[in-house]
Design an enzyme around this catalytic site. Structure first.
Site, PDB file in Angstrom:
ATOM      1  NE  ARG A  44      -1.353   2.610   2.807  1.00  0.00           N
ATOM      2  CZ  ARG A  44      -0.970   3.781   3.316  1.00  0.00           C
ATOM      3  NH1 ARG A  44      -0.941   4.866   2.558  1.00  0.00           N
ATOM      4  NH2 ARG A  44      -0.565   3.879   4.583  1.00  0.00           N
ATOM      5  CG  ASP A  45       3.299   4.324   2.950  1.00  0.00           C
ATOM      6  OD1 ASP A  45       3.044   5.246   2.167  1.00  0.00           O
ATOM      7  OD2 ASP A  45       4.004   4.479   3.965  1.00  0.00           O
ATOM      8  CG  HIS A 260       5.189   4.853   9.036  1.00  0.00           C
ATOM      9  ND1 HIS A 260       4.407   3.909   8.420  1.00  0.00           N
ATOM     10  CD2 HIS A 260       5.676   5.631   8.035  1.00  0.00           C
ATOM     11  CE1 HIS A 260       4.416   4.107   7.109  1.00  0.00           C
ATOM     12  NE2 HIS A 260       5.194   5.153   6.853  1.00  0.00           N
ATOM     13  CG  HIS A 262       8.902   7.764   5.006  1.00  0.00           C
ATOM     14  ND1 HIS A 262       8.519   7.723   3.683  1.00  0.00           N
ATOM     15  CD2 HIS A 262       7.821   7.334   5.710  1.00  0.00           C
ATOM     16  CE1 HIS A 262       7.272   7.292   3.594  1.00  0.00           C
ATOM     17  NE2 HIS A 262       6.820   7.047   4.810  1.00  0.00           N
ATOM     18  CB  CYS A 293       4.247  11.053   1.404  1.00  0.00           C
ATOM     19  SG  CYS A 293       2.665  11.847   1.732  1.00  0.00           S
ATOM     20  CG  ASN A 302       7.506   3.423   4.005  1.00  0.00           C
ATOM     21  OD1 ASN A 302       6.887   3.997   4.875  1.00  0.00           O
ATOM     22  ND2 ASN A 302       7.032   3.286   2.762  1.00  0.00           N
TER      23      ASN A 302
END
Length: 360
Positions: A44-45, A260, A262, A293, A302
């Site tokens: 997803r991300d 989370h 990055h 993003c 990430n």
């Protein structure tokens, strides 16, 4: 090699701590202090910002490969309008496939779907109802998979307006009915607080107290855990520690938190160690370092799952994840996307395997 010894923090109740509302579900089964749960966000991300169109078959193959590595939580998609994030247009088909034919795994896997608004959750529920499926119960051996959702808020007004076209307060009010419907359907809820350590519009100095307040609000609404996200990768070790102290001071338990990171400035693993020392045991990552993003220009992917697993294992922590298999997946998906593999550990691991095979 010296073994990493996690510090178990004891906190007395603070008079300033916010009162906690009754929770619907336990957030995390009690595990040993040296166990870390990794939430794989690659499907997803990791894919949402890719420019090259990605087929449904490739997404399903990625999820199937990841399911065999020992992961217990995988972000599978997002019920966001395709005009916003075109790469997530096939999420409905992914959900249907995972309900009907989930990939084999030796452990239960929670498949998570981002829902930006109540309509997103209603669309997910309609598919589940049409397939006669329930969300399943975490830890219940009757279910080989469970279905979860995630939702998000931002830690700065500028990012909230750019990402959701509303203020922070308005975004939290939009979240409330999503959580209520999820609880009615017995769906576990994960919250995200974006730009917690730096904003592309307001800079790196995001107020830790604001992040703590939003996190507490999501938990009080009924979120089962909240992932505090360094969306821009601006976070440093001192500011990560400052943020974690603010979260603790607000009465937020480490068991309710995920981190989370990055890796825009190469600090994700440093910040991870800070989180570990503080007692956090849930971290997000993306195979091959995929990600970025769409609302934060310049933010890179990430932290790579391979790099995170290697770091955790080197510190004496346990993840249950097969590093060699994860490294193969990182190389494979990078090739599929026509991009460089951003995992240094993944590339080094595959080079070592190749050398060992070539030696008699």
């Amino acid at each position: 090699m010296q073994t990493f010894k996690p510090r178990l923090l004891f906190r007395c109740p603070l008079q300033t701590a916010r009162p906690r509302a009754a929770r619907h579900f336990a957030t995390e089964a009690r595990l040993t202090a040296d166990h870390v749960r990794i939430v794989e966000v690659g499907p997803r991300d990791g894919l949402q910002n890719e420019k090259k169109s990605i087929s449904l078959e490739t997404k399903l193959e990625l999820i199937s490969k990841l399911a065999k590595t020992g992961l217990t939580t995988i972000e599978a998609g997002s019920f966001v309008p395709a005009k916003w994030v075109p790469q997530m247009a096939s999420t409905s088909e992914i959900l249907q496939h995972l309900i009907k034919k989930p990939p084999h795994s030796d452990n239960q896997i929670a498949y998570n779907y981002l829902v930006p608004n109540i309509k997103g959750l209603e669309d997910l529920v309609k598919i589940m109802d049409a397939e006669g499926a329930t969300a399943g119960s975490k830890g219940d051996p009757e279910f080989s998979t469970t279905t979860e959702i995630s939702l998000f808020a931002a830690a700065t007004e500028a990012f909230s307006k750019a990402n959701t076209n509303c203020t922070i307060a308005e975004s939290l009010e939009r979240v409330r009915p999503i959580v209520a419907l999820a609880k009615e359907k017995h769906i576990r809820v994960r919250g995200y607080v974006s730009v917690a350590l730096g904003c592309p519009y307001e800079g790196p100095n995001v107020a830790p107290s604001k992040v703590a307040d939003i996190t507490a609000t999501l938990l009080e609404m009924g979120a089962d855990e909240v992932s505090v996200a360094d969306t821009t990768g601006m976070g440093t070790a001192p500011r990560t520690l400052e943020l974690l102290k603010a979260l603790s001071a607000a009465g937020i338990a480490n068991s309710d938190l995920a981190l989370h990171f990055h890796d825009t400035y190469g600090q994700a693993l440093v910040n991870t160690v800070v989180g570990l020392e503080h007692g956090v045991r849930i971290f997000d990552s993306s195979v091959g370092g995929l990600g970025g993003c769409p609302y934060s220009k310049g933010a890179t992917g990430n932290v790579a799952t391979e790099d995170l697993v290697h770091t955790l294992h080197s510190l004496g922590m346990h993840t249950g994840i097969d590093l060699e298999e994860m490294s193969r997946i990182g190389s494979w998906i990078s090739d599929q996307l026509g991009r460089a593999n951003d995992s240094r550990v993944g590339k080094a691991t595959l080079a070592r395997i190749a050398r060992e095979k070539s030696c008699p």
